[in-house]
Design an enzyme around this catalytic site. Structure first.
Site, PDB file in Angstrom:
ATOM      1  CG  ASP A  41       2.068   1.925  -6.399  1.00 20.46           C
ATOM      2  OD1 ASP A  41       2.622   1.917  -7.521  1.00 20.46           O
ATOM      3  OD2 ASP A  41       1.048   1.269  -6.136  1.00 20.46           O
TER       4      ASP A  41
ATOM      5  CG  ASP B  40       5.582   4.392   0.115  1.00 19.63           C
ATOM      6  OD1 ASP B  40       4.465   4.794   0.500  1.00 19.63           O
ATOM      7  OD2 ASP B  40       5.721   3.364  -0.573  1.00 19.63           O
TER       8      ASP B  40
ATOM      9  CG  ASP C 235       6.799  -0.016  -2.667  1.00 23.27           C
ATOM     10  OD1 ASP C 235       6.052  -0.888  -3.146  1.00 23.27           O
ATOM     11  OD2 ASP C 235       6.370   1.051  -2.175  1.00 23.27           O
TER      12      ASP C 235
END
Length: 277
Positions: A20, A192, A18
């Site tokens: 961001d 996250d 991922d």
């Protein structure tokens, strides 16, 4: 920090990241808000809203309902925005805005995976016009990103065709595995957000990075490693973990399917400079 030392040529493996708050410290698309405002692509109100959205994102990210509301609102808002203008501003400001917020730990991990013979794939809900240049900056081999339909006039139609979010990310990972010959049981994934649980569950080596509360709880229950990335640093100021030869040119993940609107991308464009105030 996880140390990656395995080096095998077949079956092929990959590490899926991922973007961001996993590889970079902020939202990739919202970070460009000020630049788009200065370039006349968004008005003052939109710029302020972008800054607020970035603040909320940094505090705790966005859950599923928030992402859906953002996508619906901004997809309608993007109709008529010029794609080339967006790309030019991203290209002009990429190094100033993105390079300083890349996590040192993530950059080291990308190097380690490359040294171990794995492809590195960025899988992001942000728009392709933002994610692809960032992927190239990071030396990624492929990207999977949200795309929107572009009309014959070179402007966004406002319609979503491919939305790289939630279960769709997992589907993209599986399709890439089929087309590239990746053994998913030996692949890695990093995120996250709990919205990426499907992607994390699709590989044999999932990792939670700076996880939100839901993902942290799931990672603890499942025995997944939890990594803490907290050192943003410019790539040129880093001491590489390994000496890695230059990666081949970034390959867009066309095999995944084409295009769609991003929840973040549409924060930043408007077709007329006259709306800038």
């Amino acid at each position: 920090m996880l140390r990656v030392v395995e080096n095998q040529s077949w079956p092929r493996t990959a590490a899926f990241f991922d973007l961001d708050k996993t590889v970079i410290a902020k939202s990739s698309t919202l970070t460009f808000g000020k630049s788009f405002y200065q370039g006349g692509l968004i008005n003052r109100r939109a710029a302020l809203r972008t800054a607020y959205a970035q603040f909320v994102f940094l505090l705790g990210g966005a859950d599923h309902d928030q992402m859906e509301r953002m996508r619906e609102y901004l997809s309608a808002m993007c109709r008529g925005w010029n794609v080339q203008q967006v790309r030019e501003i991203v290209a002009e400001t990429l190094h100033d805005l993105i390079d300083p917020i890349i996590y040192d730990e993530a950059a080291s991990l990308i190097e380690e995976h490359h040294t171990a013979g794995r492809d590195v794939v960025i899988v992001s809900t942000s728009g392709a016009e933002v994610v692809e240049p960032i992927g190239e900056l990071l030396g990624a081999d492929r990207v999977v990103a949200t795309r929107m339909i572009v009309g014959d006039d070179g402007c966004y139609t406002g319609e979503v065709e491919y939305y790289a979010y939630g279960p769709t990310k997992a589907e993209a990972v599986k399709e890439l595995a089929a087309s590239e010959g990746y053994d998913l049981e030996r692949c890695y994934a990093y995120s996250d957000s709990a919205t990426d649980l499907p992607m994390l569950q699709s590989v044999g080596n999932p990792h939670a990075v700076n996880p939100d509360r839901t993902l942290r709880r799931e990672a603890l229950a499942r025995g997944w490693p939890i990594l803490d990335f907290h050192r943003p640093v410019r790539l040129k100021q880093r001491i590489p973990t390994f000496s890695v030869p230059p990666r081949p040119a970034l390959v867009a993940a066309a095999a995944i399917g084409a295009a769609a609107a991003t929840a973040g991308l549409v924060w930043y464009a408007s077709r007329r400079r006259t709306t800038a105030m």
